[in-house]
Design an enzyme around this catalytic site. Structure first.
Site, PDB file in Angstrom:
ATOM      1  N   CYS A   1       6.582   0.362   7.533  1.00 28.88           N
ATOM      2  CA  CYS A   1       5.977   1.447   6.524  1.00 28.88           C
ATOM      3  C   CYS A   1       6.821   1.914   5.345  1.00 28.88           C
ATOM      4  CB  CYS A   1       5.580   2.670   7.622  1.00 28.88           C
ATOM      5  SG  CYS A   1       5.102   3.846   6.458  1.00 28.88           S
ATOM      6  N   LEU A   2       6.754   2.397   4.184  1.00 25.43           N
ATOM      7  CA  LEU A   2       7.858   2.689   3.265  1.00 25.43           C
ATOM      8  C   LEU A   2       8.400   3.728   3.412  1.00 25.43           C
ATOM      9  CD1 LEU A   2       6.005   1.997   0.292  1.00 25.43           C
ATOM     10  CD2 LEU A   2       7.640   0.489   1.286  1.00 25.43           C
TER      11      LEU A   2
ATOM     12  N   HIS B   1      -2.897   7.464   7.018  1.00 22.17           N
ATOM     13  CA  HIS B   1      -1.682   8.068   6.354  1.00 22.17           C
ATOM     14  C   HIS B   1      -2.016  10.057   5.959  1.00 22.17           C
ATOM     15  CE1 HIS B   1       1.818   6.817   6.124  1.00 22.17           C
ATOM     16  NE2 HIS B   1       1.687   5.930   5.818  1.00 22.17           N
TER      17      HIS B   1
ATOM     18  N   GLY C   1       0.781  -1.273  -0.144  1.00 23.39           N
ATOM     19  CA  GLY C   1       0.022   0.253   0.241  1.00 23.39           C
ATOM     20  C   GLY C   1       0.382   1.242   0.008  1.00 23.39           C
TER      21      GLY C   1
ATOM     22  N   GLN D   1       2.417  10.110   0.765  1.00 22.62           N
ATOM     23  CA  GLN D   1       4.256   9.791   1.044  1.00 22.62           C
ATOM     24  C   GLN D   1       4.705   9.680   0.156  1.00 22.62           C
ATOM     25  OE1 GLN D   1       2.269   5.371   2.083  1.00 22.62           O
ATOM     26  NE2 GLN D   1       4.578   5.702   3.113  1.00 22.62           N
TER      27      GLN D   1
ATOM     28  N   HIS E   1      -3.610   1.252   7.965  1.00 19.44           N
ATOM     29  CA  HIS E   1      -2.721   2.008   7.887  1.00 19.44           C
ATOM     30  C   HIS E   1      -2.756   3.067   6.941  1.00 19.44           C
ATOM     31  CE1 HIS E   1       1.755   1.715   8.142  1.00 19.44           C
ATOM     32  NE2 HIS E   1       2.118   2.400   7.143  1.00 19.44           N
ATOM     33  N   GLU E   2      -3.554   2.659   5.681  1.00 20.32           N
ATOM     34  CA  GLU E   2      -3.510   3.830   5.135  1.00 20.32           C
ATOM     35  C   GLU E   2      -3.950   4.948   4.905  1.00 20.32           C
ATOM     36  OE1 GLU E   2      -0.715   3.765   2.902  1.00 20.32           O
ATOM     37  OE2 GLU E   2      -0.438   1.297   2.947  1.00 20.32           O
TER      38      GLU E   2
HETATM   39 ZN   LIG Z   1       2.466   3.608   5.412  1.00 18.70          ZN
END
Ligand SMILES: [Zn+2]
Length: 173
Positions: free
Chosen positions: A101-102, A147, A48, A53, A143-144
């Site tokens: 997380c990226l 963000h 995701g 991000q 999670h997204e």
């Molecule tokens: Zn993330």
């Protein structure tokens, strides 16, 4: 032609902004952003990615579930863009699961999430969808969704339970 976007790392203020809703999903800049995010999340093998991000504080994210070590039964799906997502309902029962997380490389932590959620979003074609997700898919959505509200999973973790990526791989293998 999509381009790989640079991923904002923890500390970048954009990750703490409240994302703006998308007013016109047909805007070529929005469609190009979706293509870029799809290419970027595939390039880094993520499940995701949210628009903030990639430095775009917009209410948009990609969900790209596939089976993995921790969730071997996670659905394999065609990566999908969700615009202006809403959380309509969340189950009282929760479960802890590992997340990374990226934007926060090298670290993993167990995060308590609702096991099931009911959600509404707009597809990139402008179709309104209502769906119920459970398990890993519900986790990715939450999670997204965090963000686009300026939150990261670390905000929901006891820091004493954080582990390095190397330790995580040892734990789940
Ligand atoms: Zn993330």
């Amino acid at each position: 032609m999509s381009i790989l976007r640079q991923i904002a790392q923890l500390g970048q203020p954009v990750l703490r902004e409240l994302a703006r809703p998308i007013v016109n999903h047909l805007d070529p800049a929005i469609q190009a952003l979706i293509d870029d995010m799809l290419a970027t999340v595939a390039d880094v093998d993520g499940v995701g990615i949210a628009a903030p991000q990639v430095y775009e504080p917009l209410a948009l994210f990609i969900v790209a579930s596939r089976p993995n070590l921790r969730y071997p039964h996670a659905p394999e799906m065609e990566p999908m863009a969700m615009l202006n997502p809403e959380l309509l309902w969340a189950s009282n029962d929760t479960e802890k699961g590992w997340e990374g997380c990226l934007s926060i490389p090298g670290i993993r932590g167990p995060v308590r999430r609702h096991r099931r959620v009911r959600v509404r979003y707009l597809t990139r074609e402008g179709e309104i969808c209502e769906e119920e997700y459970e398990g890993f898919l519900a986790r990715i959505f939450q999670h997204e969704f965090d963000h686009i509200n300026g939150l990261v999973y670390l905000d929901r973790v006891d820091s004493r339970e954080l582990v390095t990526e190397k330790e995580y791989l040892r734990i789940v293998s």
